[in-house]
Write an enzyme that holds these catalytic residues in place. Structure first.
Site, PDB file in Angstrom:
ATOM      1  N   ASP A 114       0.849  -1.182   0.000  1.00 17.77           N
ATOM      2  CA  ASP A 114       0.000   0.000   0.000  1.00 17.77           C
ATOM      3  C   ASP A 114       0.885   1.231   0.000  1.00 17.77           C
ATOM      4  O   ASP A 114       1.965   1.225   0.599  1.00 17.77           O
ATOM      5  CB  ASP A 114      -0.908   0.025   1.230  1.00 17.77           C
ATOM      6  CG  ASP A 114      -1.887   1.186   1.171  1.00 17.77           C
ATOM      7  OD1 ASP A 114      -2.839   1.117   0.360  1.00 17.77           O
ATOM      8  OD2 ASP A 114      -1.691   2.159   1.911  1.00 17.77           O
ATOM      9  N   MET A 166       5.155   9.720  -4.071  1.00 21.22           N
ATOM     10  CA  MET A 166       4.812   8.651  -3.148  1.00 21.22           C
ATOM     11  C   MET A 166       5.366   9.105  -1.797  1.00 21.22           C
ATOM     12  O   MET A 166       6.566   9.358  -1.668  1.00 21.22           O
ATOM     13  CB  MET A 166       5.437   7.328  -3.597  1.00 21.22           C
ATOM     14  CG  MET A 166       5.090   6.165  -2.723  1.00 21.22           C
ATOM     15  SD  MET A 166       5.456   4.536  -3.457  1.00 21.22           S
ATOM     16  CE  MET A 166       7.238   4.593  -3.640  1.00 21.22           C
ATOM     17  N   HIS A 208      -5.253   4.509   6.457  1.00 19.61           N
ATOM     18  CA  HIS A 208      -4.402   5.379   5.632  1.00 19.61           C
ATOM     19  C   HIS A 208      -2.989   5.508   6.181  1.00 19.61           C
ATOM     20  O   HIS A 208      -2.304   6.490   5.910  1.00 19.61           O
ATOM     21  CB  HIS A 208      -5.051   6.742   5.382  1.00 19.61           C
ATOM     22  CG  HIS A 208      -6.287   6.634   4.560  1.00 19.61           C
ATOM     23  ND1 HIS A 208      -6.266   6.293   3.230  1.00 19.61           N
ATOM     24  CD2 HIS A 208      -7.587   6.778   4.894  1.00 19.61           C
ATOM     25  CE1 HIS A 208      -7.496   6.244   2.771  1.00 19.61           C
ATOM     26  NE2 HIS A 208      -8.321   6.532   3.763  1.00 19.61           N
ATOM     27  N   ASP A 213      -2.502  -0.444   6.359  1.00 19.80           N
ATOM     28  CA  ASP A 213      -3.376  -0.754   5.220  1.00 19.80           C
ATOM     29  C   ASP A 213      -2.895  -2.005   4.490  1.00 19.80           C
ATOM     30  O   ASP A 213      -3.714  -2.793   4.008  1.00 19.80           O
ATOM     31  CB  ASP A 213      -3.473   0.438   4.273  1.00 19.80           C
ATOM     32  CG  ASP A 213      -4.339   1.564   4.835  1.00 19.80           C
ATOM     33  OD1 ASP A 213      -4.901   1.403   5.936  1.00 19.80           O
ATOM     34  OD2 ASP A 213      -4.449   2.599   4.158  1.00 19.80           O
TER      35      ASP A 213
END
Length: 184
Positions: free
Chosen positions: A12, A25, A160, A165
């Protein structure tokens, strides 16, 4: 020909926007689907200041904080590659598993190629939503995590945070696999 063991790796990411390259990212989390205690997590320095305010609100990250304390992408991706190879074992095939895998895989693939030269997952990913749809015969709308939760009853929750996750979606994948093996 020797059959190589497939190792499912739940991945994730949290990002500053919808596409890699233009947006960053910000964190990556991963765990082995069948041994989620074997996990990896890094926060990364952003590539630039581009950010969708809603994306940042969801992640809770500050670009300024990540600029000071995030890992350089070159180092983060080298560390992630080393973790994947060590977690999977020599000769095993790591398989990227994600909940909405096209999104997460696009960032991971971009970062691996830009900063590391290769992606240990190759050029494919397994999407849990599509797998669930195939296993249950449900509609695409019913592949939302909330709909999957009501049927699968996982003990984990997503929040999150990339590594949490990854653990959560690993459980969704395992429960879907069990459901599929029982015949849906």
């Amino acid at each position: 020909m020797k059959i190589r063991k497939e190792v499912f790796v739940s991945v994730d990411v949290e990002t500053s926007g919808p596409i890699p390259g233009e947006y960053s990212m910000l964190s990556i989390g991963a765990c082995l689907v069948d041994a989620p205690e074997t996990s990896f997590e890094r926060t990364l320095k952003p590539l630039n200041r581009n950010a969708d305010p809603e994306a940042l609100a969801v992640t809770g990250f500050s670009l300024e904080e990540l600029e000071r304390n995030g890992a350089e992408p070159l180092l983060a991706m080298a560390d992630f590659d080393a973790w994947v190879k060590a977690a999977c074992g020599e000769g095993d095939v790591p398989l990227f598993v994600g909940l909405n895998a096209p999104f997460d895989w696009s960032f991971v693939n971009y970062y691996f190629h830009r900063f590391h030269g290769e992606n240990p997952f190759g050029f494919t990913a397994l999407d849990i939503k599509a797998y669930y749809m195939g296993a249950t015969g449900c509609s695409w709308r019913d592949t939302r995590s909330s709909a999957m939760e009501s049927r699968l009853r996982p003990s984990q929750k997503g929040n999150h945070t990339a590594v949490q996750d990854a653990v959560y979606q690993a459980e969704l994948f395992r429960l879907t696999r069990e459901l599929q093996q029982k015949g849906g």
